[in-house]
Design an enzyme around this catalytic site. Sequence first.
Site, PDB file in Angstrom:
ATOM      1  N   ARG A  37      15.870 -15.591 -37.985  1.00  0.00           N
ATOM      2  CA  ARG A  37      16.355 -15.864 -36.629  1.00  0.00           C
ATOM      3  C   ARG A  37      15.231 -16.415 -35.753  1.00  0.00           C
ATOM      4  NH1 ARG A  37      20.533 -10.813 -35.958  1.00  0.00           N
ATOM      5  NH2 ARG A  37      22.312 -11.975 -36.729  1.00  0.00           N
ATOM      6  N   LYS A 198      39.094  -6.499 -43.705  1.00  0.00           N
ATOM      7  CA  LYS A 198      40.417  -6.273 -43.117  1.00  0.00           C
ATOM      8  C   LYS A 198      41.099  -7.540 -42.653  1.00  0.00           C
ATOM      9  CE  LYS A 198      39.172  -1.932 -40.854  1.00  0.00           C
ATOM     10  NZ  LYS A 198      38.841  -1.558 -39.472  1.00  0.00           N
ATOM     11  N   GLY A 351      26.924 -13.071 -41.157  1.00  0.00           N
ATOM     12  CA  GLY A 351      27.314 -11.746 -41.622  1.00  0.00           C
ATOM     13  C   GLY A 351      27.165 -11.569 -43.118  1.00  0.00           C
ATOM     14  N   GLY A 374      29.832 -12.770 -35.676  1.00  0.00           N
ATOM     15  CA  GLY A 374      30.931 -12.659 -34.713  1.00  0.00           C
ATOM     16  C   GLY A 374      31.167 -13.958 -33.964  1.00  0.00           C
TER      17      GLY A 374
HETATM   18  P1  AMP Z   1      33.763  -8.370 -43.173  1.00  0.00           P
HETATM   19  O1  AMP Z   1      32.733  -7.821 -42.231  1.00  0.00           O
HETATM   20  O2  AMP Z   1      35.148  -8.219 -42.721  1.00  0.00           O
HETATM   21  O3  AMP Z   1      33.412  -9.767 -43.647  1.00  0.00           O
HETATM   22  O4  AMP Z   1      33.715  -7.419 -44.426  1.00  0.00           O
HETATM   23  C1  AMP Z   1      32.635  -7.374 -45.283  1.00  0.00           C
HETATM   24  C2  AMP Z   1      32.804  -6.181 -46.145  1.00  0.00           C
HETATM   25  O5  AMP Z   1      34.025  -6.291 -46.851  1.00  0.00           O
HETATM   26  C3  AMP Z   1      31.732  -6.023 -47.174  1.00  0.00           C
HETATM   27  O6  AMP Z   1      30.946  -4.927 -46.836  1.00  0.00           O
HETATM   28  C4  AMP Z   1      32.498  -5.782 -48.461  1.00  0.00           C
HETATM   29  O7  AMP Z   1      32.025  -4.647 -49.139  1.00  0.00           O
HETATM   30  C5  AMP Z   1      33.893  -5.492 -47.976  1.00  0.00           C
HETATM   31  N1  AMP Z   1      34.896  -5.772 -49.016  1.00  0.00           N
HETATM   32  C6  AMP Z   1      35.050  -6.887 -49.735  1.00  0.00           C
HETATM   33  N2  AMP Z   1      36.036  -6.736 -50.643  1.00  0.00           N
HETATM   34  C7  AMP Z   1      36.495  -5.474 -50.522  1.00  0.00           C
HETATM   35  C8  AMP Z   1      37.492  -4.711 -51.181  1.00  0.00           C
HETATM   36  N3  AMP Z   1      38.203  -5.236 -52.180  1.00  0.00           N
HETATM   37  N4  AMP Z   1      37.701  -3.438 -50.767  1.00  0.00           N
HETATM   38  C9  AMP Z   1      36.972  -2.917 -49.776  1.00  0.00           C
HETATM   39  N5  AMP Z   1      36.019  -3.582 -49.103  1.00  0.00           N
HETATM   40  C10 AMP Z   1      35.774  -4.843 -49.472  1.00  0.00           C
END
Ligand code: AMP
Length: 394
Positions: A37, A198, A351, A374
Site C-alpha cells: 500500500r 455469502k 481482499g 470494499g
Molecule cells: P469474501 O470476503 O466474501 O470474499 O469471503 C472470503 C472468504 O470466503 C474466505 O475466507 C473463504 O474462506 C470463504 N469461503 C470460500 N468458499 C467457501 C465455502 N465453500 N464455505 C465457506 N467459506 C468459504
Amino acid sequence: MNKKTIEDIEVNGKKVLVRCDFNVPQDENGNITDDRRIEAALPTIKYLLDNNAKVILCSHLGRPKGEFNMKYSLAPVAKRLSELLGFEVKLAKDVVGEDAQKLAGEVEEGKAILLENVRFHAEEEKNDAEFSKKLASLAEIYVNDAFGTAHRAHASTAGVADYLPAVAGYLIGKEIEIIGNALNNPQRPFVAILGGKKVSDKIGVIENLIDKADTIIIAGGMTYTFLKAQGYSVGNSICEEDKLELALSLMEKAKQKGIKLLFPVDTVCGTEFSNEADVCTVKSTEIPDNWEGLDIGPESSKLFIEELKAAKTVMWNGPVGVSEFEKFANGTIAIANCLAEIDAITIIGGGDSAAAIEKFGLADKMTHISTGGGASLEYIEGKLLPGIECLNNK
Ligand code: AMP
C-alpha cells in the site's frame, strides 16, 4: 474519469494534503509485513515532490476507535517512507494539533511530512465539519489517493474537500480507469468470477454484473444458497436461508438478460471447517448430510477454465473455496493459474482473492489487483464512492 487529477492543478510551491491508504499489516512487534500500500502511493507522492509541492501525507491505520493509541501509530510507515523516498519523512505527534501545524508550516518544497493516524480522532469517521476544516487549514490543495477508503465518507477522505481544491491521485485514477473500463466498455467476452462467503455481500455486484458481463461464474460459499434454492440438499454447507428467493430471482434475471450463469458441477466437501477435515468429492447436487462444501471440484475447475480461456476481460472477486486451508485451496489455485496464463484483461478485486494471488506468487501476471476490497466491490456494484464524488470535476 471526469474528476480533476494532480496533473490538472498547479502544485509548485503549494502545500498539498494527500490522503493515502497506509493501513499496512504489521506483526506483533510493529514491523510492516507487506508494504504494497505504501508502494502504491509512491507515484503520486513522487509526482508532487518532483513538482516542488510541500507534501503533507495522512492516513488511517487499524481501528484505534477515536483515541490516541501508539499501537496504531504511523511511525513504522514514516520510517518505511523515509527509506523509499531517500529523505527523512518526519511524523507529526498529532493529527491537527500544534505539532502537525508546526511541521506542516515548515515543510520544504520537494519534501514530505506525515500526520499521525487520522482515526486518533473520533471526528474523522463522523466526517465532522470542524475537524475537516482543521485538516484543510494545514494545506492549500487536497489530493485523495486512498482508493481503499474511497467508499467511506470520512473527514480525511471526503469532508476536507469542502474546504480545498480537491483532485485525485494516480492510484485512484488507475483503479477507476481499469475497473471502470472493464465495466462500461469491456473487451468481450467479459467473464466475472464471484466467490467468497455469502450471497448477501455480493447481491449488488451480481445485479450490476448481470447488466454488463457475458458470463458470471458463481462459486465459493455462495454456491450453496443457489443450490438450496433449486431444491438440492447442501448438507452442512454455508447457506443463507433468507436469500433463497433472491437467489432464484437473480437466476431468472440472468436468464432474461441472456447472461450465462455457471455453477460448480462438483464439490470438495469436508467433515468440518478445518484443514484436518476428512474430504470427499461429490456432484454439487448430491452433497451428503453432515458434510460441507468447501471447494470446487476438478470438473468445475475444468468447466470454468474453458470459459476463462475464451474471455477477453475477467473480473475476479472472492476465492472459489476456503483457500486458507491447503486441502480446500485447489480450486482457487487452478483459477489463479488460469488467469495468469490467459491473454485477457485480468482484474482482481481486493481482499481475499488479491491475498490468494499474492500468496501464489502470481501478482505480476495480472493486469490489475485492486488496492481496495470494499471500495472495489462498491464501485463494481455501481455505487458512487464519496471519496471520489467529493473531488472537483474536470
Ligand atoms: P469474501 O470476503 O466474501 O470474499 O469471503 C472470503 C472468504 O470466503 C474466505 O475466507 C473463504 O474462506 C470463504 N469461503 C470460500 N468458499 C467457501 C465455502 N465453500 N464455505 C465457506 N467459506 C468459504
